[in-house]
Design an enzyme around this catalytic site. Structure first.
Site, PDB file in Angstrom:
ATOM      1  CG  HIS A   1       2.176  -3.602 -10.147  1.00 15.06           C
ATOM      2  ND1 HIS A   1       3.041  -4.253  -9.320  1.00 15.06           N
ATOM      3  CD2 HIS A   1       2.275  -2.130  -9.802  1.00 15.06           C
ATOM      4  CE1 HIS A   1       3.605  -3.328  -8.313  1.00 15.06           C
ATOM      5  NE2 HIS A   1       2.921  -2.120  -8.720  1.00 15.06           N
TER       6      HIS A   1
ATOM      7  CG  ASP B   1      -3.256  -5.907  -9.969  1.00  9.23           C
ATOM      8  OD1 ASP B   1      -4.052  -5.205  -9.208  1.00  9.23           O
ATOM      9  OD2 ASP B   1      -2.253  -5.758 -10.217  1.00  9.23           O
TER      10      ASP B   1
ATOM     11  CD  GLN C   1      -3.368   2.226  -9.608  1.00 12.37           C
ATOM     12  OE1 GLN C   1      -4.533   3.125  -9.532  1.00 12.37           O
ATOM     13  NE2 GLN C   1      -2.441   1.888  -8.973  1.00 12.37           N
TER      14      GLN C   1
ATOM     15  CE  LYS D   1      -1.497   0.945  -5.330  1.00 11.79           C
ATOM     16  NZ  LYS D   1      -0.553   1.502  -5.774  1.00 11.79           N
TER      17      LYS D   1
ATOM     18  CB  CYS E   1       5.932  -1.625  -9.968  1.00 12.56           C
ATOM     19  SG  CYS E   1       6.767  -0.933  -8.661  1.00 12.56           S
TER      20      CYS E   1
HETATM   21  N1  PMP Z   1      -1.157  -3.826  -9.057  1.00 13.71           N
HETATM   22  C1  PMP Z   1      -1.461  -2.669  -9.748  1.00 13.71           C
HETATM   23  C2  PMP Z   1      -2.158  -2.206 -10.816  1.00 13.71           C
HETATM   24  C3  PMP Z   1      -0.903  -1.610  -8.570  1.00 13.71           C
HETATM   25  O1  PMP Z   1      -0.948   0.029  -9.249  1.00 13.71           O
HETATM   26  C4  PMP Z   1      -0.092  -1.604  -7.506  1.00 13.71           C
HETATM   27  C5  PMP Z   1       0.436  -0.533  -6.970  1.00 13.71           C
HETATM   28  N2  PMP Z   1       1.139   0.352  -7.442  1.00 13.71           N
HETATM   29  C6  PMP Z   1      -0.025  -3.260  -7.236  1.00 13.71           C
HETATM   30  C7  PMP Z   1      -0.439  -3.974  -7.971  1.00 13.71           C
HETATM   31  C8  PMP Z   1       0.694  -3.248  -5.981  1.00 13.71           C
HETATM   32  O2  PMP Z   1       0.128  -2.672  -4.831  1.00 13.71           O
HETATM   33  P1  PMP Z   1       0.955  -2.708  -3.318  1.00 13.71           P
HETATM   34  O3  PMP Z   1       2.104  -1.893  -3.715  1.00 13.71           O
HETATM   35  O4  PMP Z   1      -0.377  -2.004  -2.573  1.00 13.71           O
HETATM   36  O5  PMP Z   1       1.091  -4.190  -3.006  1.00 13.71           O
END
Ligand code: PMP
Length: 414
Positions: free
Chosen positions: A122, A199, A202, A225, A366
């Site tokens: 991401h 990270d 998910q 999430k 993203c």
């Molecule tokens: N890493 C991953 C794998 C994600 O799916 C996301 C959110 N889509 C993020 C980081 C960022 O999370 P946040 O927008 O809550 O900071």
């Protein structure tokens, strides 16, 4: 087996209609819906004991502090952290990763050092390291991906090598669903003395996670999430690593003694939490964890495996039209199905689905470099959670058939 129909009753939004149809919410990788108990925990705080924490001797402040710290304890137990001193509140995964980039990395990454990422990160776990690498003269190396959407570890001994200072990897990809072998990669990183950041945005919401077993130094995730409120996230840091880290933001709450000239730091983890924290939403995340614990995280995972397998089978009906991205083996895949049509833009698919009350995500999720490497600029993504059903997957397939009849074959929707 989850009692999904009874779970669905706990989520008020799931009973609403969208464009005249019952809502089919399949955008859980972006954010999850919230059960009444989480919503009520926020109301209880604001109506019953709203006060600042760690400051007052009065009853409301002590009640708020107890609930706030209780939530931290719940997070620690939920992810297998040995102590709640390792749990730092942030706003979200992005802030958690940036905290490491702005503190630990400043002290521990220098010229010629290497940072190892995957090609499925991401932007939150890519862009901060691009800055660190640029500022410090360090190099980013990527673990490549195989054609079956898993990590290609064939050259891993040269990618993770004695120059590696940090291995920072996504646990479960938000765009293609791949579950990465983070425990194995952590072992390889430790052999060369590198730190490991995972990270878990998910993974924590969808499966049992044990940070002590993984052996990582840093683990980041977001409350929103995993049934919790927006605006609250978590950074886990191994206790001994945290002890040596410089504070990130400076000001109230994070100090012990202050003179006009100098300051000393508060105990862990408050040292990393300057200013009034997000009290209500931390308590709300505690309520979300209570809810998930009642269901059981292995049950959540089993339900999603079953639903993902059902979806992959159902998508076979459309295999001549849609290209799916992600591992075929559900044992190494989260509840995420990404797809595209060679001629129809995903936004158009998403718009027709929305007209039937079906919410999916369309875009690059993203993960722009990853999606580009698949040869497209965007995909559509359905992502599941504990309240989704096989009937909803059928509605998705029905909606896609209608969208394709219209966009690919020119037949107007009924
Ligand atoms: N890493 C991953 C794998 C994600 O799916 C996301 C959110 N889509 C993020 C980081 C960022 O999370 P946040 O927008 O809550 O900071």
């Amino acid at each position: 087996m989850l009692d999904v129909q009874s779970i669905r009753k706990d989520f008020p939004v799931l009973s609403r209609k969208v464009n005249g149809h019952p809502l089919v919410y399949l955008d859980n990788a972006a954010t999850s819906q919230k059960p009444s108990s989480v919503i009520q925990s926020l109301v209880d705080y604001y109506e019953g004991y709203n006060a600042n924490v760690h400051r007052g001797v009065h009853t409301l402040s002590m009640e708020a502090t107890d609930k706030f710290e209780e939530a931290r304890e719940k997070v620690a137990r939920f992810i297998g952290a040995e102590t709640s001193e390792s749990i730092i509140w942030t706003r979200n995964t992005s802030e958690s990763i940036n905290l490491v980039a702005y503190t630990w990395a400043q002290e521990n990454i220098g010229e010629g050092d290497e940072i190892v990422l995957t090609r499925m990160e991401h932007h939150s776990n890519l862009v901060p390291w691009q800055k660190v690498a640029r500022d410090k003269g360090a190099r980013i190396r990527f673990i490549p991906m195989t054609d079956d959407y898993t990590l290609d570890l064939s050259d891993i001994d040269s990618i993770i090598n004695p120059r590696t200072k940090l291995v920072s990897i996504v646990h479960v990809s938000n765009s293609i669903g791949t579950i990465n072998p983070v425990q194995e990669l952590t072992k390889l990183a430790k052999r060369v003395g590198a730190a490991v950041l995972i990270d878990g945005a998910q993974s924590v919401p969808h499966m049992p996670v044990d940070v002590a077993k993984l052996g990582c130094d840093f683990f980041a995730f977001s409350g929103h999430k995993m049934l919790g409120p927006t605006g609250i996230g978590v950074l886990y840091v191994k206790r001994d690593v945290l002890e040596d880290m410089e504070p990130f933001l400076r000001g109230g709450e994070m100090v012990l003694e202050v003179t006009y000239e100098d300051a000393s730091w508060n105990d862990l983890p408050m040292r990393f939490e300057a200013g009034t924290p997000n009290i209500a939403d931390a308590i709300g995340l505690g309520a979300a964890i209570d809810y998930l614990n009642d269901i059981g995280m292995q049950n959540v995972r089993d339900h999603e495996v079953q639903l993902t397998q059902y979806a992959l089978n159902a998508f076979k009906e459309l295999e001549e039209e849609l290209i799916l991205h992600g591992p075929v083996d559900v044992d190494v895949r989260g509840g995420i199905v990404s797809f595209h049509h060679p001629e129809v833009h995903p936004h158009d698919l998403g718009t027709i689905l929305d007209s039937r009350g079906i919410a999916v995500r369309t875009g690059h999720h993203c993960t722009m470099p990853l999606v580009k490497s698949l040869g497209v600029s965007a995909t559509a993504r359905a992502s599941f959670y504990l309240y989704n059903t096989e009937e909803e997957v059928d509605l998705l397939i029905g909606g896609l058939k209608e969208a394709l009849r219209y966009f690919a074959h020119g037949v107007a929707p009924a």
